[in-house]
Motif scaffolding. Sequence first.
Motif, short mmCIF file in Angstrom:
data_model
loop_
_atom_site.label_atom_id
_atom_site.label_comp_id
_atom_site.label_asym_id
_atom_site.label_seq_id
_atom_site.Cartn_x
_atom_site.Cartn_y
_atom_site.Cartn_z
N MET A 123 0.84 -1.19 0.00
CA MET A 123 0.00 0.00 0.00
C MET A 123 0.88 1.25 0.00
O MET A 123 1.88 1.32 0.70
N THR A 124 0.48 2.22 -0.80
CA THR A 124 1.18 3.50 -0.83
C THR A 124 0.66 4.38 0.29
O THR A 124 -0.55 4.59 0.42
N LYS A 125 1.56 4.89 1.11
CA LYS A 125 1.15 5.79 2.18
C LYS A 125 0.88 7.18 1.62
O LYS A 125 1.58 7.64 0.72
N VAL A 126 -0.13 7.84 2.19
CA VAL A 126 -0.46 9.21 1.80
C VAL A 126 -0.25 10.11 3.01
O VAL A 126 -0.91 9.96 4.03
N ASP A 127 0.70 11.02 2.88
CA ASP A 127 0.95 12.01 3.93
C ASP A 127 0.29 13.32 3.55
O ASP A 127 0.30 13.73 2.38
N LEU A 128 -0.26 14.00 4.53
CA LEU A 128 -0.92 15.28 4.31
C LEU A 128 -0.18 16.35 5.10
O LEU A 128 0.00 16.23 6.31
N ILE A 129 0.24 17.42 4.40
CA ILE A 129 0.92 18.55 5.05
C ILE A 129 -0.07 19.70 5.10
O ILE A 129 -0.39 20.30 4.07
N THR A 130 -0.58 20.01 6.28
CA THR A 130 -1.55 21.08 6.42
C THR A 130 -0.91 22.29 7.10
O THR A 130 0.23 22.24 7.57
N GLY A 131 -1.66 23.36 7.17
CA GLY A 131 -1.16 24.58 7.81
C GLY A 131 -1.86 25.78 7.21
O GLY A 131 -2.22 25.79 6.03
N PHE A 132 -2.06 26.79 8.03
CA PHE A 132 -2.79 27.96 7.58
C PHE A 132 -1.96 28.75 6.57
O PHE A 132 -0.77 28.53 6.39
N LEU A 133 -2.62 29.69 5.89
CA LEU A 133 -1.99 30.47 4.83
C LEU A 133 -0.69 31.12 5.31
O LEU A 133 -0.66 31.80 6.33
N GLY A 134 0.39 30.88 4.56
CA GLY A 134 1.66 31.52 4.86
C GLY A 134 2.44 30.89 6.00
O GLY A 134 3.44 31.46 6.46
N SER A 135 2.03 29.71 6.45
CA SER A 135 2.71 29.10 7.60
C SER A 135 4.06 28.50 7.25
O SER A 135 4.89 28.26 8.14
N GLY A 136 4.31 28.21 5.98
CA GLY A 136 5.60 27.65 5.57
C GLY A 136 5.53 26.22 5.11
O GLY A 136 6.52 25.48 5.16
N LYS A 137 4.36 25.79 4.61
CA LYS A 137 4.18 24.39 4.20
C LYS A 137 5.16 23.99 3.10
O LYS A 137 5.74 22.91 3.14
N THR A 138 5.32 24.84 2.09
CA THR A 138 6.18 24.48 0.96
C THR A 138 7.63 24.39 1.38
O THR A 138 8.36 23.47 0.95
N THR A 139 8.09 25.30 2.23
CA THR A 139 9.47 25.23 2.74
C THR A 139 9.68 23.94 3.51
O THR A 139 10.70 23.25 3.36
N PHE A 140 8.71 23.59 4.36
CA PHE A 140 8.81 22.34 5.11
C PHE A 140 8.80 21.14 4.16
O PHE A 140 9.59 20.19 4.33
N LEU A 141 7.91 21.16 3.19
CA LEU A 141 7.76 20.03 2.27
C LEU A 141 9.07 19.72 1.55
O LEU A 141 9.43 18.56 1.35
N LYS A 142 9.81 20.75 1.16
CA LYS A 142 11.09 20.53 0.49
C LYS A 142 12.06 19.76 1.39
O LYS A 142 12.73 18.83 0.95
N LYS A 143 12.11 20.15 2.66
CA LYS A 143 12.99 19.46 3.60
C LYS A 143 12.52 18.02 3.85
O LYS A 143 13.33 17.08 3.87
N TYR A 144 11.23 17.87 4.02
CA TYR A 144 10.64 16.56 4.31
C TYR A 144 10.84 15.60 3.14
O TYR A 144 11.23 14.44 3.33
N ALA A 145 10.59 16.08 1.92
CA ALA A 145 10.73 15.23 0.74
C ALA A 145 12.18 14.79 0.54
O ALA A 145 12.45 13.63 0.20
N LYS A 146 13.12 15.70 0.76
CA LYS A 146 14.53 15.35 0.61
C LYS A 146 14.93 14.26 1.60
O LYS A 146 15.70 13.35 1.27
#
Length: 315
Positions: free
Chosen positions: A1-24
């Motif tokens: 099974m493929t796991k699905v992770d969800l990255i949430t957070g309010f507008l401007g919280s830094g989700k994309t910056t976090f996602l780059k670190k997490y994905a790497k």
Amino acid sequence: MTKVDLITGFLGSGKTTFLKKYAKKLMEKGEKICIIENDFGAINVDMVLLQELLGENCNIEMIVGGDGEVAHQRRLKTKLIAMGMLGYDRVIIEPSGVFDPDELFDILYESPIDMWYEMGSVICIYDAEHVADLSQESRYMLMSEIASAGVVVVSKLDEENEKKRDEILSHIESVMDEFECSRVIRPEDIIAKNWDEFSDADYNKMIGSGYKKADYPKRMHVGDSGYQTLFYFDFTIDEELLHETVTKIFEDEKCGNVHRIKGFIQVGDTEKIELNVTRKRYDTKRVNTDRAVLIIIGENLDRAELVKYVGEPLV
């Protein structure tokens, strides 16, 4: 099974910056991943910022919304079905800052998606610079994102606002109580440190954090909220004037409750800058992209008032 992770957070919280670190970090562990940028806006600037991750072990897909919650869910379901047999170890979904996590849980329980996917971890990014006077709708959205999170990761926590560590749990508790949410957030559910200091243990905690089930009265749906996203294409302005203009928009109550202004802005004949602004922070940096678009996100935006600052939006 493929796991699905969800990255949430309010507008401007830094989700994309976090996602780059997490994905790497996931790719360092040998995982083959796919990132889905899942936004209610007609254009996703954040997807452009993730292009550096593309490679043999990372694919990036996009879901476009903006025409209703039902259509938005249908597109996400269709995308997951199309990707079901591609052999990813993990799919990471970064939605809009205005998103109800229950939407994803509902989709993953549907056939045939439940044949290929299982819920992994829900990680909520909490902004240490959070504005205290968020509207009731915004506080509700924040509560719904925290309610199912396996772990809450605090962003923008540096030496200048270390003192906010003690305030964060108290603020979260007050938001959960306000909307009668059954979820109890404990200190061990929160990672509050400078992101450059994340250890392997921190990442392992995030990856294995899972998700929580919580009950709370449903008071609104995303599609019923007053949130809007306005786009201004081929936006060109002097760089110094840009700062002045953006500041005035945030200060002018007639423009509406502006939460975030971002985009790629033409500031010269050939130069573009990446703009990312909230009420507490103004960030820019030089960027190499063919796109030029200013995006204003907020509640009850008044297009007529915004015209005097940035002209007419396309959508």
